[in-house]
Write a protein that holds these residues in place. Structure first.
Motif, PDB file in Angstrom:
ATOM      1  N   GLU A 109       0.859  -1.190   0.000  1.00 42.30           N
ATOM      2  CA  GLU A 109       0.000   0.000   0.000  1.00 42.30           C
ATOM      3  C   GLU A 109       0.893   1.238   0.000  1.00 42.30           C
ATOM      4  OE1 GLU A 109      -3.550   2.156   2.613  1.00 42.30           O
ATOM      5  OE2 GLU A 109      -2.631   0.285   3.310  1.00 42.30           O
ATOM      6  N   VAL A 110       0.624   2.147  -0.908  1.00 44.79           N
ATOM      7  CA  VAL A 110       1.415   3.367  -1.028  1.00 44.79           C
ATOM      8  C   VAL A 110       0.575   4.553  -0.585  1.00 44.79           C
ATOM      9  CG1 VAL A 110       2.707   4.877  -2.584  1.00 44.79           C
ATOM     10  CG2 VAL A 110       2.732   2.406  -2.944  1.00 44.79           C
ATOM     11  N   VAL A 111       1.099   5.350   0.342  1.00 41.49           N
ATOM     12  CA  VAL A 111       0.443   6.560   0.831  1.00 41.49           C
ATOM     13  C   VAL A 111       1.321   7.742   0.470  1.00 41.49           C
ATOM     14  CG1 VAL A 111      -0.451   7.795   2.838  1.00 41.49           C
ATOM     15  CG2 VAL A 111      -0.597   5.295   2.742  1.00 41.49           C
ATOM     16  N   MET A 112       0.779   8.690  -0.295  1.00 40.53           N
ATOM     17  CA  MET A 112       1.555   9.851  -0.714  1.00 40.53           C
ATOM     18  C   MET A 112       1.171  11.076   0.108  1.00 40.53           C
ATOM     19  SD  MET A 112       2.417   9.716  -4.702  1.00 40.53           S
ATOM     20  CE  MET A 112       3.807  10.746  -4.227  1.00 40.53           C
ATOM     21  N   THR A 113       2.181  11.897   0.374  1.00 44.76           N
ATOM     22  CA  THR A 113       1.933  13.161   1.049  1.00 44.76           C
ATOM     23  C   THR A 113       1.282  14.128   0.069  1.00 44.76           C
ATOM     24  OG1 THR A 113       4.032  14.197   0.426  1.00 44.76           O
ATOM     25  CG2 THR A 113       4.031  12.792   2.396  1.00 44.76           C
ATOM     26  N   GLY A 114       0.790  15.212   0.589  1.00 42.31           N
ATOM     27  CA  GLY A 114       0.376  16.312  -0.273  1.00 42.31           C
ATOM     28  C   GLY A 114       1.595  17.168  -0.595  1.00 42.31           C
ATOM     29  N   GLY A 115       1.355  18.393  -1.044  1.00 39.30           N
ATOM     30  CA  GLY A 115       2.459  19.313  -1.278  1.00 39.30           C
ATOM     31  C   GLY A 115       2.557  19.798  -2.709  1.00 39.30           C
ATOM     32  N   THR A 116       3.595  20.556  -2.950  1.00 38.25           N
ATOM     33  CA  THR A 116       3.878  21.148  -4.257  1.00 38.25           C
ATOM     34  C   THR A 116       4.975  20.346  -4.948  1.00 38.25           C
ATOM     35  OG1 THR A 116       3.350  23.344  -3.382  1.00 38.25           O
ATOM     36  CG2 THR A 116       4.619  23.261  -5.432  1.00 38.25           C
ATOM     37  N   LEU A 117       4.772  20.039  -6.211  1.00 39.29           N
ATOM     38  CA  LEU A 117       5.733  19.222  -6.945  1.00 39.29           C
ATOM     39  C   LEU A 117       6.994  20.012  -7.245  1.00 39.29           C
ATOM     40  CD1 LEU A 117       6.471  16.604  -8.436  1.00 39.29           C
ATOM     41  CD2 LEU A 117       5.362  17.565 -10.466  1.00 39.29           C
ATOM     42  N   ARG A 118       8.127  19.446  -6.860  1.00 37.51           N
ATOM     43  CA  ARG A 118       9.438  19.992  -7.211  1.00 37.51           C
ATOM     44  C   ARG A 118       9.984  19.162  -8.360  1.00 37.51           C
ATOM     45  NH1 ARG A 118      14.965  19.263  -5.025  1.00 37.51           N
ATOM     46  NH2 ARG A 118      16.109  21.136  -5.628  1.00 37.51           N
ATOM     47  N   ASN A 178      13.488  16.849  -8.808  1.00 37.53           N
ATOM     48  CA  ASN A 178      13.660  15.499  -8.250  1.00 37.53           C
ATOM     49  C   ASN A 178      12.338  14.763  -8.066  1.00 37.53           C
ATOM     50  OD1 ASN A 178      12.669  16.979  -6.084  1.00 37.53           O
ATOM     51  ND2 ASN A 178      14.043  16.034  -4.589  1.00 37.53           N
ATOM     52  N   TYR A 179      11.270  15.284  -8.679  1.00 34.36           N
ATOM     53  CA  TYR A 179       9.959  14.622  -8.679  1.00 34.36           C
ATOM     54  C   TYR A 179       9.466  14.343  -7.249  1.00 34.36           C
ATOM     55  CZ  TYR A 179      11.273  13.930 -13.533  1.00 34.36           C
ATOM     56  OH  TYR A 179      11.682  14.139 -14.832  1.00 34.36           O
ATOM     57  N   ALA A 180       9.634  15.340  -6.380  1.00 35.34           N
ATOM     58  CA  ALA A 180       9.231  15.188  -4.980  1.00 35.34           C
ATOM     59  C   ALA A 180       8.194  16.239  -4.616  1.00 35.34           C
ATOM     60  CB  ALA A 180      10.438  15.306  -4.062  1.00 35.34           C
ATOM     61  N   LEU A 181       7.316  15.885  -3.686  1.00 39.05           N
ATOM     62  CA  LEU A 181       6.332  16.816  -3.156  1.00 39.05           C
ATOM     63  C   LEU A 181       6.927  17.504  -1.932  1.00 39.05           C
ATOM     64  CD1 LEU A 181       3.183  14.545  -3.463  1.00 39.05           C
ATOM     65  CD2 LEU A 181       3.828  16.448  -4.946  1.00 39.05           C
ATOM     66  N   VAL A 182       6.929  18.831  -1.935  1.00 41.21           N
ATOM     67  CA  VAL A 182       7.544  19.603  -0.866  1.00 41.21           C
ATOM     68  C   VAL A 182       6.579  20.690  -0.408  1.00 41.21           C
ATOM     69  CG1 VAL A 182       9.889  19.166  -1.718  1.00 41.21           C
ATOM     70  CG2 VAL A 182       8.645  21.184  -2.520  1.00 41.21           C
ATOM     71  N   GLY A 183       7.010  21.469   0.575  1.00 40.38           N
ATOM     72  CA  GLY A 183       6.217  22.586   1.042  1.00 40.38           C
ATOM     73  C   GLY A 183       5.345  22.247   2.241  1.00 40.38           C
TER      74      GLY A 183
END
Length: 339
Positions: free
Chosen positions: A137-146, A149-154
């Motif tokens: 099971e994969v749970v993703m955070t929210g945030g703004t895409l950077r 490096n294809y990461a959600l930040v902020g």
């Protein structure tokens, strides 16, 4: 947009272009030139950029952060071996967090075979690697895409991690020293990584030998919060990396060294360091010799701190019980090849 996010975006624009006008910065961050000028002044005071008439430029000697294409081609064999060894720490049914990075992406590909696993991540690449694993099971955070490096930040990513508790966090970064621990060159990425650390009982850092002894701007994991480092074996003449490994071990970080040679290609081996940090004076190397190769390779001396029960790395023998100590004894020397 918060001031920290706005200033990070300004920094990334200047790094990408070398020089950017205040008008263009104001347009991209959607604020006034007066606010942007104030942000640029604050960033200049920190030594992160230089002001010029009507704009901002890179300071002298400032190096740009490598993008994903460059990082994905660096130390590929080492990252594969590190990921293979780190995956052996994860049991079926666990819940873990995995940060962004090319090494953690390799780890995710191997975690796809662990049944009943729950992975929380802010990385699109980690999520993609696990997308077709029907037992994970994969749970993703929210945030703004950077995008770099294809990461959600902020703030959205950080807020989504509040109240979360998992067994382990697996993180990588741009640099690792015994003095400051793990660090990265991006402020927003560092902030999310710190939130991932707070959500985990144990912190496992994945860093190949090129990161050892390198210090970058933003600290993510202080040395005292690192449970374990999974790395590859430095070159024989790399004294700086050897010194950092010794210093990290002396501070109680458990060191796992992944083999990348013909005997260890595609698999993980582990070496225990005899130090006064995490183990007692009588602790010795793992079975199989100092190099970690042999039939007993993959065993560690004791359980990770906070671990409920002793268990070996996959493919290894039983772990030995932890050693009680009242005071740390003096460290002993590194095995041959790390001096």
């Amino acid at each position: 947009m918060f001031a920290a996010e706005r200033r990070q975006l300004i920094l990334e624009m200047v790094r990408a272009n070398g020089a950017v006008s205040l008008r263009e910065l104001a347009r991209v961050v959607q604020t006034s030139e007066v606010t942007v000028r104030r942000d640029v002044r604050a960033l200049e005071a920190e030594g992160l950029l230089d002001r010029r008439h009507g704009g901002a430029v890179l300071p002298g000697g400032f190096t740009r952060e490598s993008g994903f294409p460059q990082k994905s081609l660096s130390a590929t064999a080492e990252k594969t071996a590190i990921a293979e060894l780190a995956a052996g720490l994860v049991e079926e049914g666990e819940a873990v967090v995995v940060g962004a990075g090319t090494t953690t992406q390799e780890l995710a590909r191997r975690l796809a075979r662990v049944a009943g696993l729950t992975v929380v991540t802010n990385s699109l690449l980690v999520a993609q690697a696990l997308a077709h694993a029907n037992r994970v099971e994969v749970v993703m955070t929210g945030g703004t895409l950077r995008g770099s490096n294809y990461a959600l930040v902020g703030s959205g990513a950080e807020q989504s991690l509040q109240g979360l508790r998992v067994s382990r966090a697996f993180l990588s970064g741009s640099g690792l020293t015994a003095e400051r621990g793990l660090s990265t060159s991006n402020m927003l990425s560092a902030s999310v990584d710190r939130a991932l650390v707070q959500a985990a009982s144990e912190v496992v850092v994945l860093a190949d030998h090129t990161k050892l002894g390198t210090d970058t701007m933003f600290q993510t994991v202080p040395t005292e919060l690192m449970t374990r480092l999974v790395t590859d074996e430095p070159l024989a003449h790399d004294d700086r990396a050897g010194r950092e490994l010794q210093a990290l071990a002396d501070q109680g970080v458990q060191i796992a060294v992944a083999g990348t040679g013909p005997a260890g290609a595609g698999m993980g081996t582990e070496r225990s360091f005899q130090t006064g940090g995490a183990h007692g004076a009588g602790s010795g190397p793992v079975a199989g010799g100092a190099s970690g190769h042999g039939p007993g390779a993959g065993r560690r001396e004791g359980p990770l701190p906070g671990q409920r029960r002793n268990r070996p790395l996959r493919g290894g023998g039983p772990s030995t019980p932890p050693t009680l100590r009242s005071a740390p004894p003096p460290p002993t020397a590194l095995p041959e090849g790390f001096r």
